[in-house]
Design an enzyme around this catalytic site. Structure first.
Site, PDB file in Angstrom:
ATOM      1  N   HIS A 191      -0.136  68.870  14.015  1.00  0.00           N
ATOM      2  CA  HIS A 191       1.128  68.527  14.660  1.00  0.00           C
ATOM      3  C   HIS A 191       2.146  69.661  14.586  1.00  0.00           C
ATOM      4  CE1 HIS A 191       5.295  66.998  14.656  1.00  0.00           C
ATOM      5  NE2 HIS A 191       4.866  66.252  15.661  1.00  0.00           N
ATOM      6  N   HIS A 220      -1.845  56.885  15.793  1.00  0.00           N
ATOM      7  CA  HIS A 220      -1.084  58.129  15.894  1.00  0.00           C
ATOM      8  C   HIS A 220      -1.509  59.100  14.801  1.00  0.00           C
ATOM      9  CE1 HIS A 220       2.907  60.324  15.280  1.00  0.00           C
ATOM     10  NE2 HIS A 220       2.631  60.571  16.552  1.00  0.00           N
TER      11      HIS A 220
HETATM   12  O1  G3P Z   1       2.487  60.064  20.819  1.00  0.00           O
HETATM   13  C1  G3P Z   1       3.636  60.748  21.058  1.00  0.00           C
HETATM   14  C2  G3P Z   1       4.207  61.217  19.789  1.00  0.00           C
HETATM   15  O2  G3P Z   1       3.159  61.677  18.991  1.00  0.00           O
HETATM   16  C3  G3P Z   1       5.192  62.299  20.024  1.00  0.00           C
HETATM   17  O3  G3P Z   1       5.795  62.773  18.882  1.00  0.00           O
HETATM   18  O4  G3P Z   1       6.173  64.468  17.201  1.00  0.00           O
HETATM   19  O5  G3P Z   1       4.583  62.634  16.721  1.00  0.00           O
HETATM   20  O6  G3P Z   1       3.975  64.413  18.320  1.00  0.00           O
HETATM   21  P1  G3P Z   1       5.101  63.618  17.740  1.00  0.00           P
HETATM   22 CA    CA Z   2       1.908  63.618  19.113  1.00  0.00          CA
END
Ligand code: G3P
Ligand code: CA
Length: 262
Positions: free
Chosen positions: A51, A9
């Site tokens: 992000h 992530h």
């Molecule tokens: O992979 C999905 C997740 O990344 C969604 O939340 O806020 O980390 O983009 P966020």
């Molecule tokens: Ca994400």
């Protein structure tokens, strides 16, 4: 391999600054099956991996990503805020893979350069002042890389995700062969049957939702969907996701998830 795919992530983002090339290369080195990234459009129409809507948390800049040109963003430092990227000493050359803005094109190049096939989960962030242009630019870029018609032998396999149903639908219209994930923070009433809107293959519930609704993953899988769960970082949550039989785990700690899966 048995068990779910492990997606890093924003890269190996506990170890290194999120969305930097270094974080993604670390995740590949650690053995992650795939990489997750968020994309936003710059003022001059480039897709960049950031992000937040604003620059303040993860860079030396201020204000909205969308109000800056690529050249302006390239001048910022996206890594020094993170404990995993200490400032270079006076005689050390700066490691720009830990501090430089990452464009989606550079991430695609890095994925292609890996010594094994790599999956890429690309999330389009909304709301965006550029609306559907985000998906149009994304599909155009993926077309240039030959990635909109997935082939099983391809070195890079792309899946596109969003929390915005409209954005997922746009991807389906623009590139019907691309697999998509509808991300879910809460349970929409229409999902009680476990069936996603037509054409969406993969459900992306958050781990809190999976924890709160133990019947959700079985219902989605019974309806024929795959399930990718985010953002699973704690050992107990990793074990819960593994026991639930999900198809993908999205985590800031790919090393831990891989060890737990083994
Ligand atoms: O992979 C999905 C997740 O990344 C969604 O939340 O806020 O980390 O983009 P966020
Ligand atoms: Ca994400």
């Amino acid at each position: 391999m048995t068990g779910p795919l492990v997606f890093a992530h924003r890269g190996a983002s506990v170890a290194l600054p999120e969305h930097t090339l270094a974080a993604y290369l670390r995740a590949i080195e650690e053995g992650a099956d795939g990489l997750e990234c968020d994309v936003r459009l710059t003022r001059d129409g480039h897709l960049v991996c950031v992000h937040d809507r604003r620059l303040d948390r993860t860079s030396t800049g201020r204000g909205r990503v969308s109000a800056h040109t690529l050249a302006q963003l390239e001048a910022l430092d996206f890594g020094s805020w993170h404990p995993g990227a200490p400032p270079a000493g006076p005689d050390e050359p700066a490691d720009e893979s830990r501090t430089r803005l990452l464009t989606l094109a550079r991430l695609l190049d890095a994925a292609h350069a890996a010594d094994r096939p790599v999956r890429l989960l690309i999330e389009t962030k909304h709301p965006s002042r550029y609306g559907g242009a985000v998906e149009r630019k994304l599909v155009a870029l993926l077309q240039r890389y030959g990635l909109t018609e997935p082939r099983p032998d391809a070195r890079v396999q792309v899946v596109v995700m969003s929390f915005a149903l409209l954005a997922v639908r746009r991807i389906r219209e623009l590139a019907p062969a691309l697999p998509t994930v509808l991300l879910l923070e809460t349970l929409p009433p229409w999902l009680r049957s476990g069936r996603l809107p037509i054409g969406i293959r993969i459900a992306g519930p958050g781990i809190a939702l999976v924890r709160a609704r133990p019947r959700l993953v079985p219902a989605l899988r019974a309806a024929g969907h795959q399930v990718y769960v985010w953002t699973v970082n704690e050992p107990a949550d990793l074990d819960l996701a593994l026991a639930a039989g999900v198809d993908g785990i999205i985590t800031d700690r790919p090393d831990l998830a891989l060890a737990r899966r083994a």
